[in-house]
Enzyme design. Structure first.
Site, PDB file in Angstrom:
ATOM      1  N   GLY A 252     -49.227  -0.007 -40.015  1.00  0.00           N
ATOM      2  CA  GLY A 252     -48.307   0.974 -40.584  1.00  0.00           C
ATOM      3  C   GLY A 252     -47.909   0.577 -41.995  1.00  0.00           C
ATOM      4  O   GLY A 252     -47.904   1.388 -42.907  1.00  0.00           O
ATOM      5  N   ALA A 253     -47.608  -0.697 -42.146  1.00  0.00           N
ATOM      6  CA  ALA A 253     -47.194  -1.209 -43.439  1.00  0.00           C
ATOM      7  C   ALA A 253     -47.168  -2.727 -43.355  1.00  0.00           C
ATOM      8  O   ALA A 253     -47.142  -3.284 -42.267  1.00  0.00           O
ATOM      9  CB  ALA A 253     -45.801  -0.695 -43.798  1.00  0.00           C
ATOM     10  N   MET A 254     -47.195  -3.371 -44.518  1.00  0.00           N
ATOM     11  CA  MET A 254     -47.161  -4.830 -44.538  1.00  0.00           C
ATOM     12  C   MET A 254     -46.284  -5.292 -45.685  1.00  0.00           C
ATOM     13  O   MET A 254     -46.449  -4.868 -46.822  1.00  0.00           O
ATOM     14  CB  MET A 254     -48.586  -5.381 -44.675  1.00  0.00           C
ATOM     15  CG  MET A 254     -48.660  -6.892 -44.814  1.00  0.00           C
ATOM     16  SD  MET A 254     -48.050  -7.744 -43.333  1.00  0.00           S
ATOM     17  CE  MET A 254     -47.335  -9.227 -44.072  1.00  0.00           C
TER      18      MET A 254
ATOM     19  N   ASN B  54     -45.931  -7.617 -47.809  1.00  0.00           N
ATOM     20  CA  ASN B  54     -46.310  -8.584 -48.858  1.00  0.00           C
ATOM     21  C   ASN B  54     -45.204  -8.659 -49.897  1.00  0.00           C
ATOM     22  O   ASN B  54     -44.693  -7.625 -50.336  1.00  0.00           O
ATOM     23  CB  ASN B  54     -47.606  -8.132 -49.533  1.00  0.00           C
ATOM     24  CG  ASN B  54     -48.650  -7.731 -48.532  1.00  0.00           C
ATOM     25  OD1 ASN B  54     -49.038  -8.517 -47.682  1.00  0.00           O
ATOM     26  ND2 ASN B  54     -49.087  -6.476 -48.594  1.00  0.00           N
TER      27      ASN B  54
ATOM     28  N   HIS C 246     -37.624  -0.902 -43.267  1.00  0.00           N
ATOM     29  CA  HIS C 246     -38.090  -2.058 -42.491  1.00  0.00           C
ATOM     30  C   HIS C 246     -38.756  -3.093 -43.410  1.00  0.00           C
ATOM     31  O   HIS C 246     -38.430  -4.278 -43.381  1.00  0.00           O
ATOM     32  CB  HIS C 246     -39.074  -1.567 -41.427  1.00  0.00           C
ATOM     33  CG  HIS C 246     -39.653  -2.648 -40.578  1.00  0.00           C
ATOM     34  ND1 HIS C 246     -39.254  -2.865 -39.283  1.00  0.00           N
ATOM     35  CD2 HIS C 246     -40.604  -3.590 -40.837  1.00  0.00           C
ATOM     36  CE1 HIS C 246     -39.928  -3.890 -38.785  1.00  0.00           C
ATOM     37  NE2 HIS C 246     -40.759  -4.351 -39.711  1.00  0.00           N
ATOM     38  N   GLU C 247     -39.667  -2.632 -44.220  1.00  0.00           N
ATOM     39  CA  GLU C 247     -40.423  -3.577 -45.060  1.00  0.00           C
ATOM     40  C   GLU C 247     -39.526  -4.246 -46.092  1.00  0.00           C
ATOM     41  O   GLU C 247     -39.659  -5.439 -46.362  1.00  0.00           O
ATOM     42  CB  GLU C 247     -41.588  -2.866 -45.757  1.00  0.00           C
ATOM     43  CG  GLU C 247     -42.581  -2.166 -44.823  1.00  0.00           C
ATOM     44  CD  GLU C 247     -43.083  -3.036 -43.688  1.00  0.00           C
ATOM     45  OE1 GLU C 247     -43.199  -4.264 -43.867  1.00  0.00           O
ATOM     46  OE2 GLU C 247     -43.346  -2.494 -42.596  1.00  0.00           O
TER      47      GLU C 247
ATOM     48  N   HIS D 283     -37.554  -7.197 -44.968  1.00  0.00           N
ATOM     49  CA  HIS D 283     -38.320  -8.448 -44.928  1.00  0.00           C
ATOM     50  C   HIS D 283     -38.331  -9.173 -46.275  1.00  0.00           C
ATOM     51  O   HIS D 283     -38.648 -10.363 -46.313  1.00  0.00           O
ATOM     52  CB  HIS D 283     -39.782  -8.159 -44.586  1.00  0.00           C
ATOM     53  CG  HIS D 283     -40.074  -7.936 -43.123  1.00  0.00           C
ATOM     54  ND1 HIS D 283     -39.661  -8.791 -42.137  1.00  0.00           N
ATOM     55  CD2 HIS D 283     -40.795  -6.967 -42.501  1.00  0.00           C
ATOM     56  CE1 HIS D 283     -40.111  -8.345 -40.957  1.00  0.00           C
ATOM     57  NE2 HIS D 283     -40.788  -7.239 -41.158  1.00  0.00           N
TER      58      HIS D 283
HETATM   59 ZN   LIG Z   1     -41.968  -6.054 -39.841  1.00  0.00          ZN
END
Ligand SMILES: [Zn+2]
Ligand SMILES: *[C@@H]1O[C@H](CO)[C@@H](O)[C@H](O)[C@H]1NC(C)=O
Ligand SMILES: *[C@@H]1O[C@H](CO)[C@@H](O)[C@H](O)[C@H]1NC(C)=O
Ligand SMILES: *[C@@H]1O[C@H](CO)[C@@H](O)[C@H](O)[C@H]1NC(C)=O
Ligand SMILES: *[C@@H]1O[C@H](CO)[C@@H](O)[C@H](O)[C@H]1NC(C)=O
Length: 965
Positions: A349-351, A353, A385-386, A389
Site C-alpha cells: 500500500g505504501a512504504m 522510506n 500512517h506513513e 513513522h
Molecule cells: Zn506502517
C-alpha cells in the site's frame, strides 16, 4: 508499512446484493496479500491484509556452526557511513535484461576482535579484485589486513571476507565493492516498474527495502539496528529525475561509458536503518509547497496524473498532518524535505522510506471528479500512517523485527489522530472500532491466534520476518495502544512518547523502553491512577494471545472475565503465563452517567459497583476504548435493547456498533441466544449512522450466506427491507431526491449501504432509480451521470436486475476503461447478473487472457461465486477444469488459495460436504498447491456451518417471520 485497503474499506455497496459485506473485504484483502506473497516470496504485504493465516515460525533442521550460518550479524563490526553510487538502466541490455550497476564503500568500526567481515549481499554480481569480492583499506591510523579469501553464502545472504589478520578493536576500515544487479520487476530491492502512458511504455526504477532487500541493492549491514549515514549518488538518463532520502544537492551532466547521463548527488542522510533507504529514477513531475516553516513538501507522480491535479489533495493534507505530529510528538520533523511518490505498479500500500515515502497510486492520488469519498479517506489515512513513522519507526527504530507490532500498531493507531486533525469533520477516530478492533477481534478469537510480542530469537530468517506483518501486529497493536493511551489519558501518553522519542532519537529501542517512558510520565502525573505498572498491565495484553469477554451481572455486581473463543469447542494448546486473565480497564456508565473507571484485576470480582435496580442500566466499555467484549445478565440486555429502541442516541455511535458486534459474536460462541443477537438489529429502523449499520450488515452477512438458498431468506429479506426502508427514504430526502451528495463523510458511506441493500431487498423505487441512472449512461456512454461514490453499487444492482443489454454495455465499458479503479468496479459488477448463461459465459472469459487478464482470473471467479446464482456455476466450473486451473494458477499464484474458500463460503449441507470431500479425493493426483490448507479449512468450516444451521435455522426463521410483519 502502511495498511492496505485494497478494496475501499467503505464499499458498503453491493454487500448484501452479493451477500458479501465484510467478507468481500476480507477476500479482497487476502487476495492482495497473497499476490504480494506470491510475487515476493513472503514480502511483508504492507500489512494487515493477512487476516487468516497465523504466523508459525518455520522450523529448520539445519544447525548453524560457522558465524556465517547464522541469520543474525555477529555484531563485531558496526557501520558508520556508506558512499553509494547506483546507475539503473531503464533500457534492457543486449541480453534483454534490465540491470543496475554501482559501487559502495562502507566505513565500519571494529568493536570486537575478528578476522571475518560478514556483510549482507544477495543476488548481486560482485566485481572481483585480485580474485576477491571486495577491497579493504584502513582509515586513519589503521592498516588493513590482507584478504585471504572471500565467498558468498546464499542461504544466509552474506558476503564473507576472511582476513589474514585480525581487525583491531576501535579501528575503522573501509570495505569497497563494485557490483551489478538485475533491475527486475519483482518489487524487491532496487526494481523496475513499468506502465503505459499515451501508448508508450515507460520504465521507472524504484525500490522497496523493507524488510531484507537493501542487501539486494548493495552490500550492507542490513539490520535495523545497524544505523549509518548514507552519501548517495545516482547516475541516470537524460530526461529523468533521481530521488533519494536526502535532498538532491547537485545534478550535473556527464558522459559515462560513452553514454550521456545526469549525475545527482544527495545531501548525506541522517543516521538511519538500511530498510528505510529509497532510490527512484523516473520522468515523474511534482507539485510542492513550503508552508511548514519552509519545509519542502513534494508530491510526485506521472505527469498526466499531476496535470489532472490528482496530487493536490495529498499535498493539501501533508502539511497539516506533519504539523499535527510535530505537536503530538513534541519533536520537529527530523529531515529537510518530505517527498511522497505515487507508483503505478507498487504492490504494498505504501512504504515509509525516510523522507521519500512510496505509495500505490490509489493510496496517494485523488481525482476530485472520478474518485469516491472512500478513495479520499484512504489517501488521508495512508499518508497519516506513513508520516507517523517518520518519527516513530524512522527516527527511533525498534532494534529487531520481533517488535514490529509496536512500530506498525503504533502507526495504525495514530493514523486516526493525524487524519482526524487533517479532516476534523470526518469523525475518523470512531472508525478504528470497525476497521481495526472488530477486524482483529475476528482473528484473535481463534484458538490458533498468537501473542503480539515475540522473543527476539524466534524471529531470524527473512520468511519469519515477513510473517510479522499481519493483522495481529497492525490492528491488535493499534487497539491495545489506544486502550493504553485512554487509561493513562492522551496527554500523559503523549508526554511519555515525546520523552521516548527525544531520548532515543537516531537510535534503536526495544518495546519496554516505551513502557519505561510512559511509566515515568504516569509517575509524574499524580492525578493518574493505574493499579499496577504499565509493564505489568501491558504484559497481559502483549504476551498472551486473545482477549477476554467480561460478563457483568448487574443484579449482584458480580464481574468475571474469560478468554473469548469464537468456537467454544476449540482447544487452546498455547500456554499462557497469565492463565488467560487480563488486567481490564473498564470505562462504564450507569443509566447515562459516566462512572469512575473500574479495573478488573482477577478472574472474578463478586462485589463491584456495576449494580443497578429498577429501570437503571449499565453500559461497559464506553466508547469502546478497551479491547474486550462485554456480556450482561438478561435483564440488562433487555434494558439496553429498550434504550436502543427508545433513545439510541443516549449511546455513542461506536457503542451502538459494539453492542451489535458483541451480541452476534457472543451468540456465535454460544454464550447468548441467537435471537438476542438478532434483537440488537431491531432498532436499526431508526438508525441513520454508518458505523452501527455497517457493523450490523457485516454480522448479518453470515446469516445471508447460510440461508439465501432456503426459506429463511424470504423472511430475512422481508425483515431487512422493513429495516432499511427508512434509511433509504432518509437519504432520498437529504439528497433532494438523489441529486445531491450527503454532507457528512460517513453519511456518504451509509448512502451506499442504503441503496445497495434497499435494491437487493426490494424496496419500492430503488431498482427503478438505479436502472434509470444506468440507462442514461447507456444512452450516452461518454457522459457517465452516476456519482463516483455510488458507481460500484449502481453498476452491480443495474446488472443484477437487468439482462444481456446491461451486461454487454458493462463489458464494452470495461474494455475501454482507462482508469484502473473503474475497470475493477465493472469487473466486479458483471458478476452480479442473475442470468445463468451470462454468468457461464463470464466464467469462460476468465480462461481467455485477452478478455480477463490472467492476474484477475481467479478473483473474477470468486466474484461470481459470491452471487447466489453464480456459486453453483463457479463450483462446477472449477471442478470440471481443476487440472487446467491448477496448472495455470496453482504454483503460488496469488488468489489461488482463496478460490476454494470463496466458492465454498456458503457450503452448509451434508451433500455439499460430501461433494467437497469427493473433490479432494478425485484430484489427489493433480494436487491443490497453495490451496491445500484452504481446502482443509473449507471442509472444517462446512462442518461447522452444518452444525450452526442445524442448531439455529428454526429459531432464526421464526424470529425473522415474526419480526417482518
Ligand atoms: Zn506502517
Ligand atoms: C550474474 O552472474 C551470473 C553468473 O555469471 C549470470 O548468470 C547472471 O546473469 C549475472 N546477473 C546479471 C544480472 O547479469
Ligand atoms: C486543496 O486546497 C486548496 C486551497 O485550500 C483548495 O482550493 C482545493 O480545492 C484543495 N484541493 C483538494 C483536492 O481538496
Ligand atoms: C495460573 O494457574 C496456576 C494453576 O492454577 C497457578 O498456580 C498460577 O498462580 C496462576 N498464575 C496466575 C498468573 O494467575
Ligand atoms: C435461549 O432461548 C431459549 C428459548 O427461547 C430459552 O429457553 C433459553 O433460556 C435462552 N438462553 C439464554 C442463555 O438466554
Amino acid at each position: 508499512m502502511g495498511k492496505v485497503y485494497y478494496v475501499s474499506q467503505n464499499v458498503g455497496l453491493g454487500l448484501l446484493v452479493l451477500a458479501v459485506s465484510a467478507l468481500a473485504t476480507i477476500i479482497a484483502l487476502s487476495i492482495a496479500y497473497d499476490k504480494e506473497k506470491a510475487k515476493n516470496q513472503g514480502k511483508p504485504g504492507d500489512g494487515a491484509a493477512d487476516s487468516t493465516s497465523m504466523p508459525t515460525p518455520s522450523t529448520t533442521q539445519f544447525t548453524p556452526k560457522e558465524p556465517w550460518d547464522y541469520y543474525r550479524l555477529p555484531g563485531s563490526l558496526v557501520p558508520v557511513s556508506y558512499d553509494v553510487t547506483l546507475w539503473p538502466r531503464l533500457e534492457p541490455n543486449k541480453d534483454g535484461l534490465y540491470i543496475f550497476t554501482g559501487n559502495s564503500s562502507v566505513v565500519f568500526r571494529c568493536v570486537e576482535e575478528t578476522d571475518l567481515i560478514i556483510i549482507h549481499s544477495n543476488k548481486l554480481n560482485l566485481t572481483t579484485f585480485n580474485g576477491h569480492h571486495a577491497k579493504l583499506s584502513g582509515l586513519g591510523e589503521a592498516t588493513a589486513p590482507t584478504i585471504k579469501k572471500s565467498w558468498l553464502v546464499v542461504k544466509t545472504e552474506y558476503l564473507v571476507v576472511q582476513l589474514s589478520n585480525r581487525l583491531a578493536v576501535g579501528a575503522t576500515y573501509v570495505l569497497h565493492t563494485e557490483f551489478l544487479g538485475e533491475l527486475a520487476d519483482n518489487l524487491e530491492g532496487f526494481y523496475r516498474s513499468e506502465y503505459v502512458e499515451d501508448g508508450v511504455k515507460k520504465v521507472v526504477a524504484t525500490s522497496q527495502m523493507q524488510a531484507t532487500y537493501a542487501r539486494k541493492t548493495f552490500p550492507c549491514f542490513d539490520e535495523p539496528a545497524m544505523k549509518a549515514l548514507f552519501n548517495i549518488i545516482i547516475i541516470h538518463n537524460q530526461g529523468t529525475v533521481a530521488l533519494s532520502n536526502g535532498r538532491e544537492i547537485e545534478t550535473v551532466d556527464s558522459v559515462i561509458e560513452g553514454v550521456p547521463v545526469k549525475v545527482t548527488t544527495f545531501e548525506p542522510t541522517e543516521r538511519m536503518s538500511t530498510y528505510l533507504l529509497a532510490f527512484i529514477v523516473s520522468d515523474f513531475v511534482s507539485i510542492q509547497s513550503n508552508q511548514n516553516n519552509n519545509l519542502l513538501i513534494r508530491i510526485w507522480a506521472r505527469k498526466k496524473a499531476i496535470d489532472d491535479r490528482q496530487g493536490e489533495y495529498a499535498l493539501n493534507v501533508t502539511g497539516p498532518i506533519l504539523q499535527f505530529y510535530e505537536r503530538y510528538y513534541n519533536a520537529a520533523y527530523p529531515l529537510s524535505k518530505s517527498d511522497q511518490v505515487a507508483l503505478p505498479d507498487f504492490n504494498a500500500g505504501a512504504m515509509e522510506n525516510w523522507g521519500l515515502v512510496t505509495y500505490r497510486e490509489t493510496a496517494l492520488l485523488y481525482d476530485p471528479v472520478l474518485s469516491s469519498t472512500g478513495n479520499k479517506e484512504r489517501v488521508t489515512s495512508v499518508i497519516s500512517h506513513e508520516l507517523a513513522h517518520m518519527w516513530f519507526g524512522n527516527l527511533v527504530t525498534l532494534k529487531w523485527w520481533n517488535d514490529l507490532w509496536l512500530n506498525e500498531g503504533f502507526a495504525s493507531y495514530v493514523e486516526y489522530l493525524g487524519a482526524d486533525y487533517a479532516e476534523p469533520t470526518w469523525n475518523m477516530k470512531d472508525q478504528i472500532v470497525l476497521y481495526d478492533m472488530q477486524k482483529v477481534f475476528a482473528v484473535d478469537a481463534l484458538a490458533s491466534s498468537h501473542p503480539l510480542s515475540r522473543k527476539e530469537d524466534e524471529v531470524n530468517e527473512p520468511a519469519q520476518i515477513s510473517e510479522m506483518f499481519n493483522t495481529i501486529s497492525y490492528s491488535k497493536g493499534a487497539v491495545v495502544l489506544r486502550m493504553l493511551s485512554e487509561f493513562i489519558t492522551e496527554p500523559v501518553f503523549a508526554r511519555g512518547l515525546s520523552a521516548y522519542l527525544n531520548t532515543f532519537a537516531f537510535g534503536n529501542t526495544v518495546y519496554t523502553d516505551l513502557w519505561d517512558h510512559l511509566q515515568q510520565a504516569v509517575e509524574n502525573t499524580p492525578e493518574i491512577f493505574i493499579p499496577d505498572s504499565v509493564h505489568n498491565i501491558m504484559n497481559r495484553w502483549t504476551l498472551q494471545m486473545g482477549f477476554p469477554v467480561v460478563t457483568i451481572d448487574t443484579r449482584t455486581g458480580r464481574i468475571t472475565q474469560k478468554h473469548f473463543l469464537l468456537d467454544p469447542d476449540s482447544v487452546v494448546d498455547r500456554p499462557s503465563q497469565f492463565n488467560y486473565t487480563w488486567f481490564v480497564p473498564i470505562k462504564w456508565m450507569k443509566s447515562g452517567m459516566e462512572q469512575q473507571q473500574y479495573w478488573l484485576l482477577q478472574k472474578t470480582d463478586t462485589n463491584s459497583l456495576m449494580r443497578v435496580s429498577g429501570d437503571g442500566w449499565v453500559l461497559a466499555n464506553t466508547n469502546v476504548s478497551g479491547y474486550f467484549r462485554v456480556n450482561y445478565d438478561p435483564d440488562n440486555w433487555n434494558r439496553l435493547l429498550s434504550l436502543l429502541s427508545t433513545n439510541h442516541q443516549a449511546l455513542s455511535v461506536v457503542n451502538r456498533a459494539q453492542i451489535i458486534d458483541d451480541a452476534f459474536n457472543l451468540a456465535r460462541a454460544k454464550i447468548i441466544n441467537t435471537t438476542l443477537a438478532l434483537r440488537t438489529t431491531k432498532y436499526l429502523s431508526k438508525e441513520r449512522d454508518y458505523i452501527p449499520w455497517e457493523s450490523a450488515l457485516r454480522n448479518l452477512d453470515y446469516y445471508i450466506l447460510m440461508f439465501d438458498r432456503t426459506e429463511v431468506y424470504g423472511a430475512l429479506q422481508a425483515y431487512l427491507k422493513k429495516q432499511i426502508q427508512p434509511l433509504f427514504e432518509h437519504f432520498k430526502t437529504i439528497t433532494a431526491n438523489w441529486t445531491k451528495i450527503p454532507q457528512g463523510h460517513t453519511d456518504q458511506y451509509n448512502q451506499i449501504n442504503a441503496i445497495g441493500i434497499a435494491c437487493s431487498m426490494g424496496v419500492k423505487g430503488c431498482r427503478e432509480l438505479i436502472k434509470s441512472w444506468y440507462r442514461q449512461w447507456m444512452e450516452n456512454p461518454v457522459h457517465n451521470p452516476i456519482l463516483a461514490n455510488l458507481k460500484s453499487t449502481v453498476y452491480c444492482s443495474a446488472i443484477a436486475f437487468g439482462g444481456v443489454e446491461e451486461w454487454d454495455f458493462a463489458w464494452t465499458m470495461f474494455q475501454n476503461a482507462t482508469l484502473a479503479s473503474e475497470a475493477s468496479r465493472l469487473r466486479s459488477a458483471m458478476a452480479c447478473t442473475k442470468v445463468p448463461w451470462l454468468l457461464n459465459r463470464y466464467l469462460e472469459y476468465t480462461l481467455d487472457p485477452t478478455k480477463i487478464r490472467k492476474q484477475d482470473a481467479t478473483s473474477t471467479v470468486q466474484y461470481i461465486a459470491r452471487n447466489v446464482v453464480g456459486m453453483p456455476l463457479a463450483w462446477n466450473f472449477v471442478r470440471a477444469r481443476w487440472s487446467y486451473i491448477f496448472q495455470q494458477y496453482g504454483k503460488g499464484s496469488f488468489s489461488f488459495s482463496n478460490l476454494i474458500s470463496g466458492i465454498t463460503r456458503r457450503f452448509s449441507t451434508e451433500f455439499e460436504l460430501q461433494e467437497l470431500k469427493k473433490f479432494k479425493e478425485d484430484n489427489v493426483h493433480v494436487g491443490f498447491g497453495s490451496a491445500t490448507l484452504a481446502l482443509e479449512q473449507s471442509i472444517e468450516k462446512t462442518t461447522a456451518n452444518i452444525k450452526w444451521v442445524t442448531e439455529n435455522k428454526a429459531s432464526v426463521l421464526k424470529w425473522f417471520t415474526e419480526e417482518s410483519t
